[in-house]
Design an enzyme around this catalytic site. Sequence first.
Site, PDB file in Angstrom:
ATOM      1  N   GLY A   1       0.835  -1.203   0.000  1.00 37.75           N
ATOM      2  CA  GLY A   1       0.000   0.000   0.000  1.00 37.75           C
ATOM      3  C   GLY A   1       0.864   1.244   0.000  1.00 37.75           C
ATOM      4  O   GLY A   1       2.083   1.172   0.181  1.00 37.75           O
ATOM      5  N   LEU A   2       0.210   2.376  -0.190  1.00 38.54           N
ATOM      6  CA  LEU A   2       0.919   3.658  -0.260  1.00 38.54           C
ATOM      7  C   LEU A   2       1.634   3.969   1.052  1.00 38.54           C
ATOM      8  O   LEU A   2       1.267   3.434   2.102  1.00 38.54           O
ATOM      9  CB  LEU A   2      -0.089   4.785  -0.535  1.00 38.54           C
ATOM     10  CG  LEU A   2      -0.822   4.773  -1.874  1.00 38.54           C
ATOM     11  CD1 LEU A   2      -1.870   5.884  -1.899  1.00 38.54           C
ATOM     12  CD2 LEU A   2       0.157   4.927  -3.038  1.00 38.54           C
TER      13      LEU A   2
ATOM     14  N   ALA B   1      -0.303   4.510   4.469  1.00 45.16           N
ATOM     15  CA  ALA B   1      -1.591   3.797   4.423  1.00 45.16           C
ATOM     16  C   ALA B   1      -1.851   3.053   5.738  1.00 45.16           C
ATOM     17  O   ALA B   1      -3.005   2.836   6.119  1.00 45.16           O
ATOM     18  CB  ALA B   1      -1.625   2.825   3.246  1.00 45.16           C
TER      19      ALA B   1
ATOM     20  N   LYS C   1       0.628   0.303   6.888  1.00 52.91           N
ATOM     21  CA  LYS C   1       1.295  -1.010   6.867  1.00 52.91           C
ATOM     22  C   LYS C   1       2.081  -1.260   8.165  1.00 52.91           C
ATOM     23  O   LYS C   1       1.931  -2.317   8.789  1.00 52.91           O
ATOM     24  CB  LYS C   1       2.233  -1.109   5.654  1.00 52.91           C
ATOM     25  CG  LYS C   1       1.547  -0.919   4.311  1.00 52.91           C
ATOM     26  CD  LYS C   1       2.508  -1.001   3.150  1.00 52.91           C
ATOM     27  CE  LYS C   1       3.560   0.076   3.106  1.00 52.91           C
ATOM     28  NZ  LYS C   1       3.026   1.478   2.980  1.00 52.91           N
TER      29      LYS C   1
ATOM     30  N   SER D   1       5.814  -1.927  -2.139  1.00 55.40           N
ATOM     31  CA  SER D   1       5.769  -2.915  -3.241  1.00 55.40           C
ATOM     32  C   SER D   1       4.757  -2.523  -4.318  1.00 55.40           C
ATOM     33  O   SER D   1       3.731  -3.172  -4.470  1.00 55.40           O
ATOM     34  CB  SER D   1       5.518  -4.336  -2.715  1.00 55.40           C
ATOM     35  OG  SER D   1       4.613  -4.388  -1.638  1.00 55.40           O
TER      36      SER D   1
HETATM   37  P1  ADP Z   1       2.912   2.915   6.251  1.00 58.96           P
HETATM   38  O1  ADP Z   1       3.715   1.914   7.026  1.00 58.96           O
HETATM   39  O2  ADP Z   1       1.908   2.276   5.333  1.00 58.96           O
HETATM   40  O3  ADP Z   1       3.749   3.946   5.554  1.00 58.96           O
HETATM   41  P2  ADP Z   1       2.212   3.941   8.856  1.00 58.96           P
HETATM   42  O4  ADP Z   1       1.731   2.730   9.594  1.00 58.96           O
HETATM   43  O5  ADP Z   1       3.603   4.409   9.117  1.00 58.96           O
HETATM   44  O6  ADP Z   1       1.991   3.716   7.279  1.00 58.96           O
HETATM   45  O7  ADP Z   1       1.226   5.161   9.136  1.00 58.96           O
HETATM   46  C1  ADP Z   1      -0.171   5.029   9.074  1.00 58.96           C
HETATM   47  C2  ADP Z   1      -0.859   6.129   9.915  1.00 58.96           C
HETATM   48  O8  ADP Z   1      -2.271   5.970   9.806  1.00 58.96           O
HETATM   49  C3  ADP Z   1      -0.504   6.029  11.393  1.00 58.96           C
HETATM   50  O9  ADP Z   1      -0.327   7.339  11.884  1.00 58.96           O
HETATM   51  C4  ADP Z   1      -1.761   5.367  11.999  1.00 58.96           C
HETATM   52  O10 ADP Z   1      -1.936   5.736  13.346  1.00 58.96           O
HETATM   53  C5  ADP Z   1      -2.876   5.896  11.095  1.00 58.96           C
HETATM   54  N1  ADP Z   1      -4.086   5.049  11.040  1.00 58.96           N
HETATM   55  C6  ADP Z   1      -5.346   5.503  11.180  1.00 58.96           C
HETATM   56  N2  ADP Z   1      -6.243   4.495  11.077  1.00 58.96           N
HETATM   57  C7  ADP Z   1      -5.527   3.370  10.879  1.00 58.96           C
HETATM   58  C8  ADP Z   1      -5.892   1.994  10.716  1.00 58.96           C
HETATM   59  N3  ADP Z   1      -7.161   1.565  10.712  1.00 58.96           N
HETATM   60  N4  ADP Z   1      -4.899   1.107  10.511  1.00 58.96           N
HETATM   61  C9  ADP Z   1      -3.610   1.503  10.491  1.00 58.96           C
HETATM   62  N5  ADP Z   1      -3.210   2.788  10.645  1.00 58.96           N
HETATM   63  C10 ADP Z   1      -4.157   3.725  10.850  1.00 58.96           C
END
Ligand code: ADP
Length: 181
Positions: free
Chosen positions: A12-13, A16, A18, A86
């Site tokens: 995912g972006l 998002a 992950k 990815s």
């Molecule tokens: P990625 O690893 O995809 O770049 P991150 O996990 O670092 O994304 O960041 C995602 C952000 O979105 C976090 O600040 C998290 O608290 C927020 N968020 C809000 N709702 C959700 C959810 N349902 N699941 C996961 N993250 C969430």
Amino acid sequence: MKQRGVTVWFTGLSGAGKTTITQAIEKKLREHDYPVEILDGDIVRENLTKGLGFSKEDRDENIRRIGFVANLLTRHGVIVLVSAISPYREIREEVKARIGDFVEVFVNAPLAVCEDRDVKGLYKKARSGEIKAFTGISDPYEPPLNPEVECRTDLETLDESVKKVWQTLEEMGYLRKPVSV
Ligand code: ADP
């Protein structure tokens, strides 16, 4: 009997969710004494795939190497949580075919939501041109066509996302504890 390994691949972006979801699932799996490892794109790029950039070629090589390690761990009964943008479908499919025990999780939030979160301040830099080839802004993202799980992190809570993944792993038979006889 040995624990059945599996690779759970979160795509995912950026922003998002992950990393947030994989860390929550890791915690829950550890609480239940499952063998678990995380391969996080950001961390992997600092060591295993250091030196690779963000061209399609390098991104694919990054994913191929992560897939190689994930496969080894999976074969040894580990539940491997991969957290990596990815962006390219074909390489994800290639890794999936090689590993076999593979669950694809599409961590999906609209670009506008990810950009609004801007967890690491990267979208701002991508918009200003400071970062080139940024997924979703100036580089493609190809969403999975048939993921085992989709987490709409803009619409569901973290708990709901975790529950969905957990349920799928249960249904697919990956959370059965080995029975000693
Ligand atoms: P990625 O690893 O995809 O770049 P991150 O996990 O670092 O994304 O960041 C995602 C952000 O979105 C976090 O600040 C998290 O608290 C927020 N968020 C809000 N709702 C959700 C959810 N349902 N699941 C996961 N993250 C969430």
